[in-house]
Design a protein around this motif. Structure first.
Motif, PDB file in Angstrom:
ATOM      1  N   ALA A 194     -36.246  38.272  50.242  1.00 16.58           N
ATOM      2  CA  ALA A 194     -35.301  37.338  51.495  1.00 16.58           C
ATOM      3  C   ALA A 194     -33.784  38.402  51.844  1.00 16.58           C
ATOM      4  CB  ALA A 194     -34.194  36.352  50.442  1.00 16.58           C
ATOM      5  N   SER A 195     -33.885  39.040  51.348  1.00 17.06           N
ATOM      6  CA  SER A 195     -32.398  40.152  51.942  1.00 17.06           C
ATOM      7  C   SER A 195     -32.888  40.860  53.026  1.00 17.06           C
ATOM      8  CB  SER A 195     -32.130  41.051  50.981  1.00 17.06           C
ATOM      9  OG  SER A 195     -31.079  42.249  51.652  1.00 17.06           O
ATOM     10  N   LEU A 196     -34.707  41.046  53.439  1.00 11.60           N
ATOM     11  CA  LEU A 196     -34.918  41.552  54.321  1.00 11.60           C
ATOM     12  C   LEU A 196     -34.612  40.650  55.955  1.00 11.60           C
ATOM     13  CD1 LEU A 196     -37.732  44.132  53.261  1.00 11.60           C
ATOM     14  CD2 LEU A 196     -35.292  44.406  54.294  1.00 11.60           C
ATOM     15  N   GLU A 197     -34.324  39.236  55.889  1.00 14.27           N
ATOM     16  CA  GLU A 197     -34.384  38.641  56.404  1.00 14.27           C
ATOM     17  C   GLU A 197     -32.778  38.432  57.225  1.00 14.27           C
ATOM     18  OE1 GLU A 197     -36.734  36.248  57.981  1.00 14.27           O
ATOM     19  OE2 GLU A 197     -38.075  37.077  56.177  1.00 14.27           O
ATOM     20  N   LEU A 236     -30.769  48.787  50.964  1.00 17.08           N
ATOM     21  CA  LEU A 236     -30.994  47.755  52.147  1.00 17.08           C
ATOM     22  C   LEU A 236     -30.315  46.915  51.812  1.00 17.08           C
ATOM     23  CD1 LEU A 236     -34.497  49.257  51.994  1.00 17.08           C
ATOM     24  CD2 LEU A 236     -33.463  49.017  54.094  1.00 17.08           C
ATOM     25  N   LEU A 237     -30.530  46.990  50.457  1.00 18.95           N
ATOM     26  CA  LEU A 237     -29.730  45.379  50.457  1.00 18.95           C
ATOM     27  C   LEU A 237     -28.292  45.194  50.306  1.00 18.95           C
ATOM     28  CD1 LEU A 237     -30.403  44.630  46.402  1.00 18.95           C
ATOM     29  CD2 LEU A 237     -31.027  43.094  47.785  1.00 18.95           C
ATOM     30  N   ARG A 238     -27.404  46.361  50.690  1.00 15.64           N
ATOM     31  CA  ARG A 238     -25.974  46.907  51.227  1.00 15.64           C
ATOM     32  C   ARG A 238     -26.472  46.798  52.940  1.00 15.64           C
ATOM     33  NH1 ARG A 238     -24.545  52.521  50.155  1.00 15.64           N
ATOM     34  NH2 ARG A 238     -24.036  52.442  51.714  1.00 15.64           N
ATOM     35  N   LEU A 239     -27.096  47.180  53.390  1.00 19.28           N
ATOM     36  CA  LEU A 239     -27.606  46.780  55.228  1.00 19.28           C
ATOM     37  C   LEU A 239     -27.615  45.145  55.292  1.00 19.28           C
ATOM     38  CD1 LEU A 239     -27.668  49.175  57.386  1.00 19.28           C
ATOM     39  CD2 LEU A 239     -30.584  48.666  57.307  1.00 19.28           C
ATOM     40  N   ALA A 240     -27.898  44.934  55.077  1.00 23.80           N
ATOM     41  CA  ALA A 240     -28.089  42.867  54.535  1.00 23.80           C
ATOM     42  C   ALA A 240     -27.317  42.518  54.771  1.00 23.80           C
ATOM     43  CB  ALA A 240     -29.558  42.669  53.992  1.00 23.80           C
ATOM     44  N   GLY A 241     -25.902  43.168  53.592  1.00 22.90           N
ATOM     45  CA  GLY A 241     -24.403  42.328  53.502  1.00 22.90           C
ATOM     46  C   GLY A 241     -25.012  41.951  51.798  1.00 22.90           C
ATOM     47  N   HIS A 242     -26.187  42.041  51.538  1.00 17.13           N
ATOM     48  CA  HIS A 242     -26.012  41.345  50.054  1.00 17.13           C
ATOM     49  C   HIS A 242     -26.145  42.895  48.888  1.00 17.13           C
ATOM     50  CE1 HIS A 242     -27.030  37.997  51.339  1.00 17.13           C
ATOM     51  NE2 HIS A 242     -28.250  38.569  52.169  1.00 17.13           N
ATOM     52  N   GLY A 243     -25.611  43.287  49.629  1.00 16.70           N
ATOM     53  CA  GLY A 243     -24.915  44.543  47.804  1.00 16.70           C
ATOM     54  C   GLY A 243     -24.701  44.469  46.523  1.00 16.70           C
ATOM     55  N   ASN A 244     -24.038  43.289  47.047  1.00 15.36           N
ATOM     56  CA  ASN A 244     -23.560  42.815  45.575  1.00 15.36           C
ATOM     57  C   ASN A 244     -24.600  42.609  44.529  1.00 15.36           C
ATOM     58  OD1 ASN A 244     -21.268  43.680  45.776  1.00 15.36           O
ATOM     59  ND2 ASN A 244     -19.861  41.578  46.782  1.00 15.36           N
ATOM     60  N   ALA A 245     -25.450  42.054  45.321  1.00 17.98           N
ATOM     61  CA  ALA A 245     -27.044  41.279  44.187  1.00 17.98           C
ATOM     62  C   ALA A 245     -27.537  41.658  43.432  1.00 17.98           C
ATOM     63  CB  ALA A 245     -27.794  40.204  45.785  1.00 17.98           C
ATOM     64  N   ASN A 295     -38.512  44.845  62.827  1.00 16.76           N
ATOM     65  CA  ASN A 295     -39.640  44.249  62.938  1.00 16.76           C
ATOM     66  C   ASN A 295     -39.583  43.802  61.271  1.00 16.76           C
ATOM     67  OD1 ASN A 295     -42.174  43.237  62.607  1.00 16.76           O
ATOM     68  ND2 ASN A 295     -43.663  44.532  63.288  1.00 16.76           N
ATOM     69  N   THR A 296     -39.084  42.605  61.725  1.00 19.00           N
ATOM     70  CA  THR A 296     -38.472  41.702  59.766  1.00 19.00           C
ATOM     71  C   THR A 296     -40.140  41.601  59.056  1.00 19.00           C
ATOM     72  OG1 THR A 296     -37.194  40.848  60.265  1.00 19.00           O
ATOM     73  CG2 THR A 296     -37.464  39.926  58.510  1.00 19.00           C
ATOM     74  N   GLU A 297     -40.844  41.295  59.659  1.00 16.56           N
ATOM     75  CA  GLU A 297     -42.332  40.866  59.655  1.00 16.56           C
ATOM     76  C   GLU A 297     -42.929  41.614  58.569  1.00 16.56           C
ATOM     77  OE1 GLU A 297     -46.811  38.573  60.041  1.00 16.56           O
ATOM     78  OE2 GLU A 297     -45.052  38.485  61.975  1.00 16.56           O
ATOM     79  N   ALA A 298     -42.726  43.326  59.189  1.00 17.98           N
ATOM     80  CA  ALA A 298     -43.820  43.896  59.338  1.00 17.98           C
ATOM     81  C   ALA A 298     -43.098  44.462  57.564  1.00 17.98           C
ATOM     82  CB  ALA A 298     -43.903  45.079  60.187  1.00 17.98           C
ATOM     83  N   ALA A 299     -41.584  44.289  57.604  1.00 18.75           N
ATOM     84  CA  ALA A 299     -40.402  45.509  57.034  1.00 18.75           C
ATOM     85  C   ALA A 299     -40.836  44.071  55.179  1.00 18.75           C
ATOM     86  CB  ALA A 299     -39.242  45.410  56.782  1.00 18.75           C
ATOM     87  N   ARG A 300     -40.983  43.391  55.409  1.00 18.84           N
ATOM     88  CA  ARG A 300     -41.510  42.518  53.785  1.00 18.84           C
ATOM     89  C   ARG A 300     -42.678  42.898  53.605  1.00 18.84           C
ATOM     90  NH1 ARG A 300     -39.130  37.453  53.247  1.00 18.84           N
ATOM     91  NH2 ARG A 300     -41.291  36.659  52.644  1.00 18.84           N
TER      92      ARG A 300
END
Length: 234
Positions: free
Chosen positions: A91-94, A136-145, A187-192
């Motif tokens: 979800a974070s990659l989205e 990667l979570l930090r990159l998406a703004g979800h580092g605290n998760a 490429n979000t789909e490829a990353a997922r």
């Protein structure tokens, strides 16, 4: 390792948890409050309190008239943590922004380079692996998760370490690089797809370990262990 008599109770808990997660205290190991207190240089009170917390996490089990033991790896807890981790990280990659933070990108590049260093042991690679996924979570703004994920994946972490003993770290490093390249390409789909394949490859390795070393995993019926010696129960 000596924690020190004036160290906080939290530090004692973290030290014991680390010993369990790194398999220094392996699945099935008998636990002695006196021995643990002596090894950490503390009284029995913080040891006892820490064991209670580890029981709540499912990392330690106490059996009346038998003793306290490091729990064997619970396949159900591994599967639950795997599900949570996959849900959060995919979800974070989205949510990756169009313009990626250049400082975080540099950190991730350095991390990937370090993963390829010759002679890297399991614990060094594990630390880099954790930093990469957190990055990667930090990159998406979800580092605290990440803290929520970490708190839920004690059994998964032990299983992953068993898997890392069977699969050379460079294989996982290559998988990380494919995820990162897809992220950079937007490429979000490829990353997922790459992330899903990476996380499930680890899970598949765990299943292979379970077949080869069933004594390290909890029995399906949750039966009480039979004490065989002072170190390991089955």
């Amino acid at each position: 390792m000596t924690v020190g008599k004036r160290t906080s109770r939290r530090a004692v808990y973290e030290a014991l948890r680390r010993k369990v997660l790194t398999l220094e205290l392996p699945p099935g190991a008998a636990l002695s409050e006196n021995e643990l207190a002596a090894s950490l240089g503390v009284s029995r009170t913080p040891i006892r309190e820490s064991l209670i917390l580890l029981v709540e996490e499912g990392l330690v089990q106490v059996f009346p008239q038998v003793g306290s033991f490091v729990s064997r790896v619970d396949p159900a807890r591994v599967a639950d943590a795997q599900f949570l981790r996959e849900a959060v990280e995919l979800a974070s990659l989205e949510d990756l922004p169009p313009a990626l933070d250049p400082d975080l990108i540099d950190e991730l590049r350095q991390n990937l380079a370090a993963q390829k260093a010759p002679g890297l042991d399991v614990e060094d690679f594990f630390a880099l692996d954790e930093e990469f996924h957190h990055g990667l979570l930090r990159l998406a703004g979800h580092g605290n998760a990440w803290a929520t994920v970490v708190s839920a994946k004690g059994h998964l972490d032990r299983a992953r370490r068993l898997g890392l003993q069977e699969t050379a770290p460079p294989d996982f490093a290559d998988q990380h690089l494919r995820i990162f390249d897809a992220v950079l390409a937007g490429n979000t789909e490829a990353a997922r797809d790459a992330m899903r394949g990476h996380l499930r490859a680890v899970f598949d390795d765990v299943e292979k370990i379970r077949e080869r070393l069933p004594q390290l995993f909890a029995a399906a019926n949750g039966s009480t262990p039979v004490r065989r010696n002072i170190v390991v129960w089955e």
